[in-house]
Design a protein around this motif. Structure first.
Motif, PDB file in Angstrom:
ATOM      1  N   ASN A 109      12.494  75.186  41.019  1.00  0.00           N
ATOM      2  CA  ASN A 109      13.697  74.529  40.509  1.00  0.00           C
ATOM      3  C   ASN A 109      13.806  73.111  41.054  1.00  0.00           C
ATOM      4  O   ASN A 109      14.432  72.870  42.087  1.00  0.00           O
ATOM      5  CB  ASN A 109      14.943  75.342  40.894  1.00  0.00           C
ATOM      6  CG  ASN A 109      16.203  74.704  40.332  1.00  0.00           C
ATOM      7  OD1 ASN A 109      16.133  73.672  39.658  1.00  0.00           O
ATOM      8  ND2 ASN A 109      17.362  75.289  40.615  1.00  0.00           N
ATOM      9  N   ASP A 166      13.836  66.533  42.286  1.00  0.00           N
ATOM     10  CA  ASP A 166      12.811  66.344  43.310  1.00  0.00           C
ATOM     11  C   ASP A 166      11.552  66.958  42.719  1.00  0.00           C
ATOM     12  O   ASP A 166      11.489  68.173  42.516  1.00  0.00           O
ATOM     13  CB  ASP A 166      13.230  67.062  44.599  1.00  0.00           C
ATOM     14  CG  ASP A 166      12.144  67.022  45.675  1.00  0.00           C
ATOM     15  OD1 ASP A 166      10.945  67.028  45.321  1.00  0.00           O
ATOM     16  OD2 ASP A 166      12.495  67.018  46.863  1.00  0.00           O
ATOM     17  N   SER A 237       0.574  76.429  48.257  1.00  0.00           N
ATOM     18  CA  SER A 237       1.830  76.013  48.901  1.00  0.00           C
ATOM     19  C   SER A 237       1.943  76.775  50.204  1.00  0.00           C
ATOM     20  O   SER A 237       1.697  77.980  50.231  1.00  0.00           O
ATOM     21  CB  SER A 237       3.041  76.356  48.031  1.00  0.00           C
ATOM     22  OG  SER A 237       3.190  75.385  47.039  1.00  0.00           O
ATOM     23  N   ILE A 255      12.371  75.434  49.502  1.00  0.00           N
ATOM     24  CA  ILE A 255      13.709  76.026  49.569  1.00  0.00           C
ATOM     25  C   ILE A 255      13.846  77.109  48.495  1.00  0.00           C
ATOM     26  O   ILE A 255      13.537  76.868  47.316  1.00  0.00           O
ATOM     27  CB  ILE A 255      14.787  74.929  49.345  1.00  0.00           C
ATOM     28  CG1 ILE A 255      14.579  73.750  50.334  1.00  0.00           C
ATOM     29  CG2 ILE A 255      16.189  75.515  49.467  1.00  0.00           C
ATOM     30  CD1 ILE A 255      14.743  74.092  51.795  1.00  0.00           C
ATOM     31  N   THR A 284       4.247  77.115  44.369  1.00  0.00           N
ATOM     32  CA  THR A 284       5.564  77.010  45.005  1.00  0.00           C
ATOM     33  C   THR A 284       6.425  78.222  44.646  1.00  0.00           C
ATOM     34  O   THR A 284       7.038  78.849  45.517  1.00  0.00           O
ATOM     35  CB  THR A 284       6.265  75.707  44.552  1.00  0.00           C
ATOM     36  OG1 THR A 284       5.378  74.614  44.787  1.00  0.00           O
ATOM     37  CG2 THR A 284       7.566  75.497  45.294  1.00  0.00           C
TER      38      THR A 284
END
Ligand code: ADP
Ligand code: MG
Length: 341
Positions: A109, A166, A237, A255, A284
């Motif tokens: 996200n 981001d 990752s 996160i 990720t």
């Protein structure tokens, strides 16, 4: 005459003897990027690689999450809620991200830029303590998601002012794809573009496939090797890339959008896939998904090869991946195989 033939032969042998491998490095995207080519002369390889590195420097500032540039302008526009035209350097990444975010159930996200900033990862040096829980709660309540972004041709807007992009989990993959495309346009058919262990490889290294090391998440060195040939990306990752320790707890830069805190339970996730942007984002997402959910999310994302390393060192992977992975540690880790992907 005899001397001339001898000289020609010596030159020919010297030419054959020279390894047709060309290798260059540059520091970009906050990491060491290495490009290798096979089978082209040094001059041509150097010219093409210099172009790729120049492009990468531009991409780095264009997509930077906290320095002025095209992405910063997009973020200002998203915050305003008004329609604006997205720069062509950013729009394709937004479009890709909307689709990939959906396929990952929102684990990938890139709209959570504010959360990542709250954790202190939008600066060059590392944070020393977690943010106040109330700040995290407030950012979670605002529920920024990629589906908040409306796209109409080249014009976009956000229905949610909390959306701040981001692109750190996808930009490197997208860049590596563009880098390989640039090498191909220069007539190079055998190459690797390796951005700190995340890479795309095309062709072969002469007679052999390209051999790739997957970093051990806890000890220096290599956990496993895989061979790639043809055209494939290998992306990992890990919770060791950017992190800080506070009160005996490990906090890293990936996160979990459900908790608002660094993901737990998995130390690294590796994906092999034909497309760099997808591979990067999927690595990720699978790291966040963890041992419980990675299989379902990988299926939804169309991933065919995945490997996770759990917090206790147990390796989770699908059988097709297991066929390609050669562990380099002694003893090899405990492996839990999933059903085929
Ligand atoms: P790396 O590139 O460091 O190997 P990743 O590809 O997983 O690792 O990207 C991590 C970066 O992605 C973080 O530094 C942050 O900028 C961003 N990010 C963190 N959490 C998420 C998330 N849940 N979804 C999308 N991007 C994230
Ligand atoms: Mg990624």
């Amino acid at each position: 005459m005899r001397a001339a033939v001898g000289l020609a032969l010596a030159l020919l042998l010297a030419a054959c003897d020279r390894e047709p491998l060309h290798r260059e490095e540059a520091y970009v995207f906050g990491t060491l990027v290495e490009i290798q080519t096979w089978g082209v002369d040094d001059q041509r390889a150097h010219a093409a690689i210099a172009d790729v590195f120049a492009d990468f420097q531009v991409m780095h500032s264009t997509w930077h999450a906290w320095q002025p540039g095209a992405l910063a302008r997009v973020n200002a526009g998203l915050k305003s809620g008004a329609w604006f035209s997205a720069p062509p350097s950013v729009l394709p990444l937004i479009e890709r991200s909307v689709r990939i975010a959906r396929a990952s159930d929102g684990l990938f996200n890139p709209a959570i830029g504010r959360l990542i900033a709250a954790w202190g990862f939008h600066r060059d040096d590392l944070p020393t303590a977690p943010p106040p829980r109330a700040d995290v709660e407030a950012l979670l309540r605002a529920r920024p998601r990629m589906t908040d972004i409306e796209i109409d041709g080249i014009r976009i807007r956000s229905r949610n002012p909390a959306v701040q992009l981001d692109l750190g989990a996808i930009a490197k993959g997208y860049a590596v794809d563009l880098g390989i495309a640039r090498l191909r346009a220069a007539g190079i058919e055998n190459a690797i573009v390796n951005a700190g262990g995340d890479l795309r490889a095309i062709g072969r290294k002469g007679e052999r496939a390209w051999r790739i090391g997957i970093r051990h998440p806890r000890t220096p060195g290599v956990l496993a090797a895989v061979e790639v040939q043809g055209d494939e990306c290998v992306f990992t990752s890990g919770d060791y890339e950017r992190f800080f320790d506070h009160d005996g707890k490990h906090y890293h830069h990936i996160i979990d959008p459900r908790t608002g805190a660094p993901s737990r339970g998995t130390t690294s996730a590796t994906v092999i896939h034909g497309d760099g942007a997808e591979a990067d984002a999927a690595a990720t997402a699978l790291l966040i998904a963890g041992p419980q959910d990675w299989y379902r999310i990988a299926r939804q994302m169309g991933i065919r090869y995945a490997m996770l390393v759990g917090a206790d060192g147990t390796v989770y992977m699908n059988p097709e991946m297991a066929k390609r992975v050669h562990f380099e540690t002694e003893p090899p880790p405990t492996v839990i195989l999933s059903a085929p992907l």
